[in-house]
Write a protein that holds these residues in place. Structure first.
Motif, short mmCIF file in Angstrom:
data_model
loop_
_atom_site.label_atom_id
_atom_site.label_comp_id
_atom_site.label_asym_id
_atom_site.label_seq_id
_atom_site.Cartn_x
_atom_site.Cartn_y
_atom_site.Cartn_z
N LEU A 181 -12.50 25.27 83.86
CA LEU A 181 -11.89 25.24 85.20
C LEU A 181 -12.57 24.17 86.06
O LEU A 181 -11.91 23.40 86.76
N GLU A 182 -13.90 24.13 85.96
CA GLU A 182 -14.63 23.13 86.74
C GLU A 182 -14.25 21.71 86.33
O GLU A 182 -14.12 20.82 87.16
N MET A 183 -14.08 21.53 85.01
CA MET A 183 -13.71 20.19 84.54
C MET A 183 -12.32 19.80 85.03
O MET A 183 -12.09 18.66 85.42
N ARG A 184 -11.42 20.77 85.03
CA ARG A 184 -10.07 20.45 85.51
C ARG A 184 -10.10 20.15 87.01
O ARG A 184 -9.41 19.25 87.49
N ALA A 185 -10.93 20.90 87.72
CA ALA A 185 -11.06 20.65 89.16
C ALA A 185 -11.62 19.26 89.41
O ALA A 185 -11.13 18.50 90.25
N ALA A 186 -12.66 18.90 88.62
CA ALA A 186 -13.29 17.59 88.79
C ALA A 186 -12.30 16.47 88.47
O ALA A 186 -12.30 15.42 89.11
N ALA A 187 -11.47 16.72 87.47
CA ALA A 187 -10.49 15.70 87.09
C ALA A 187 -9.44 15.53 88.18
O ALA A 187 -8.96 14.42 88.43
N ALA A 188 -9.09 16.64 88.85
CA ALA A 188 -8.07 16.55 89.89
C ALA A 188 -8.62 15.84 91.13
O ALA A 188 -7.96 14.97 91.70
N ASP A 189 -9.81 16.22 91.56
CA ASP A 189 -10.40 15.59 92.74
C ASP A 189 -11.91 15.82 92.70
O ASP A 189 -12.39 16.89 93.05
#
Lengths: 296, 343
Positions: free
Chosen positions: A163-171
């Motif tokens: 989840l954190e990686m997806r969040a980081a990828a988004a913004d």
């Protein structure tokens, strides 16, 4: 039957390129870095297989994965971490420089001639069914590729770090403000990238054991082309792009008449240009050009 | 364009640096002379790169294809007609039976580079960002593949040799200066300014009516022509060429020169090219053992690439905007610098 044969070969090579593509796209996702040095992880793992040829197979395989992961982390720690806020062109050229330096290391250590890493060469035997000839390595490529991609999917969608990686990828900035640790997500991306690079090295040496200093670079460049054609901003489209370029490469090699075979690269890149001009935002990105972001 | 003291300095500094490289090249021994000619030829390539990359902000991986086309065109057309049928029997008859002189071959190299860039650029310049970079890389892949295997237009996988070695320090300097003048004029032209505006903020530029694709195409064609010219200089310097000499390694190395120097200024392009090129040559000599002022230096074989790679990475870590910081030469930068640095 031959059509089926071509398709199976294409899927196998596509799976390998998809794994390279995931490694590239994970790192690009969290830190917007196009990592040309990714190929050197593959080369490092392949040379480790050569060096550990006398070990029991399990240890040799584990060691080569370990080396790839360690080298990935080392690259991040020594070079890329300091370039997080540098202009994109600078970071890109820095990955060239790292690749350049590592290639020189392989050249000094192992020489320009290839070294043979045939740890998994038993997989080269053929299973025959009717007119269909399938090497075991083909089946392994598809199986391992599918398993690892599925694993990545689970990791990204079902775990906290995912989840954190997806969040980081988004913004990235917003994610950090919400408590996502930059070093942790970037570190994870590099670990996964290294792991996949190691697996790719195992699969590639199984089908073609000769390891040269540019062993990984060739694969990485083509995978990168695939990733951009597919759509670099999303992991799924990038992976599909990697798969597509591997598939297209294998298929073109099979269907081109032998007199035209040497021009395979030209046909492939011509296809790339056509696709890019028609769908600049990515072949597998829904909405295509409409949603694209301008970037260096 | 008005000729101001500022403009004179911005043009004069890189021009002087190039002249200095040429003068030193004329003074040193014949063996070392090649290093200085290489620096000038590399400077021409990097200036060509800068015209497009520096002004548009789009990284092109494809410019070495124009260098390759220029090199093979200039080389092929200056080999004497008597020997051509023997070394390249599969050539088109027209190419086999005609040869031209040194200067016309350089003009031809530039024309081919510019023309191909113009034709290819028309569809490609609609792309931006990484898509554009990868598309230009695809052009490089195709050029290399075709030049390596199509024996009707060249030597194929063989070396193109027996090319007259006419590029001395003076010819290399003239070539580099022509590139510098054209780059400088383009930088200060309306098209160049609009393109840099679009580099800084594409949306704002589009909103005030800048036709980005058109200006990118202009820059691409000019830089393609300059890259072709550089290819012509290159083949006349070394007297032979293979397709692999003008492929990935040269692409990476010249891009590194541009970024290490500072890709947003012409001064940076010239400094990076001359600096990295001379360093590269020096390290290559050091592998065979070379004297450095008072002591003898010898590094293990293969180590030159390693050292070069590490030094490039270190330069980027400490100067992410390049050695020059991406700025042109100005009087204030020669004095003590005050105030905050531009990021």
């Amino acid at each position: 039957m031959t059509a089926l044969q071509y398709i199976i070969d294409g899927i196998a090579l596509g799976s390998v390129y998809a794994l390279v593509a995931v490694g590239l796209a994970l790192v690009f996702g969290v830190m917007r870095l196009v990592n040309f040095a990714h190929g050197e992880l593959i080369t490092a793992a392949a040379y480790t297989l050569y060096l550990t040829a006398s070990w029991p197979k399990v240890f040799a395989l584990a060691m080569s994965l370990l080396v790839a992961v360690a080298l990935a982390l080392l690259m991040e720690l020594v070079v890329f971490r300091r370039l997080r806020y540098a202009p994109p062109a600078t970071a890109l050229i820095a990955t060239f420089a790292v690749a350049f330096a590592l290639e020189a290391v392989w050249l000094i250590a192992f020489g320009p001639q290839g070294k043979s890493a045939d740890v998994l060469s038993s997989l080269n035997q053929t299973a025959t069914h009717g007119k269909l000839h399938i090497r075991w390595v083909t089946i392994t490529m598809v199986g391992v590729g599918a398993a690892l991609l599925a694993g990545t999917g689970v990791l990204l969608n079902r775990t906290r770090i995912g989840l954190e990686m997806r969040a980081a990828a988004a913004d990235f900035r917003a994610a950090r403000l919400l408590g996502v640790r930059a070093n942790r997500v970037i570190g994870t991306a590099f670990v996964l990238g290294g792991l996949f690079a190691g697996v790719v090295a195992l699969l590639l040496t199984a089908s073609q054991p000769l390891v040269t200093p540019t062993f990984g670079l060739q694969v990485t460049i083509l995978a990168l082309v695939g990733v951009v054609v597919g759509g670099m901003d999303r992991l799924v489209s990038a992976t599909l792009g990697g798969f597509a370029i591997g598939f297209a490469n294998s298929l073109l090699g099979d269907v081109l008449p032998s007199s035209q075979g040497v021009f395979l690269t030209s046909f492939l890149y011509l296809l790339v240009i056509v696709v890019l001009v028609l769908r600049p935002g990515g072949l597998f990105v829904p909405g295509g050009a409409a949603a694209r972001v301008e970037r260096v | 364009m008005r000729i101001t003291r500022k403009a004179l300095l911005e043009f004069g500094a890189p021009a002087l640096l190039l002249v200095a490289v040429c003068v030193i090249g004329e003074l040193v021994s014949v063996g070392t002379q090649q290093d200085f000619i290489s620096a000038l030829v590399n400077a021409t390539i990097v200036i060509a790169l800068w015209v497009f990359i520096g002004n548009s902000g789009v990284i092109s991986f494809g410019h070495i294809s124009f260098v390759a086309l220029g090199a093979f065109a200039a080389g092929l057309m200056t080999i004497e007609t008597i020997v051509k049928p023997n070394v390249m029997p599969n050539l088109f008859p027209f190419l086999q039976h005609h040869s031209i002189g040194n200067v016309p071959s350089l003009v031809l190299a530039a024309a081919i580079g510019g023309l191909v860039a113009l034709v290819l650029g028309a569809p490609l310049m609609r792309l931006s960002g990484l898509s554009a970079s990868i598309a230009t890389f695809a052009v490089l892949g195709i050029t290399n593949n075709v030049l390596t295997y199509w024996e009707k237009i060249g030597p194929g996988a063989q070396t193109l040799s027996l090319v007259p070695e006419t590029t001395g320090p003076f010819q290399a300097l003239v070539g580099a200066l022509i590139a510098l003048v054209i780059a400088f004029v383009y930088q200060h032209s309306r098209s160049g300014r609009l393109l840099r505006a679009a580099r800084e903020d594409p949306h704002a530029a589009r909103a005030i009516g800048v036709r980005i694709e058109r200006h990118r195409l202009v820059a691409f064609a000019i830089s393609g022509a300059l890259a072709g010219l550089a290819g012509g200089l290159l083949v006349h310097q070394i007297g032979s060429i293979t397709t692999n000499q003008v492929y990935l390694d040269l692409t990476f190395l010249t891009l590194a020169m541009l970024v290490i120097g500072g890709m947003s200024s012409l001064w940076g392009a010239v400094v990076g090219a001359v600096g990295v090129s001379l360093l590269d040559s020096f390290l290559e000599h050091a592998e065979n053992g070379t004297g450095v002022i008072f002591f003898h230096l010898k590094i293990p074989s293969g180590a030159s690439l390693l050292i070069l790679g590490v030094l490039m990475a270190v330069a980027l870590l400490f100067r992410p905007n390049g050695i020059t910081g991406g700025r042109e030469v100005s009087l204030s930068s020669l004095r003590l610098r005050v105030g905050p640095r531009r990021a």
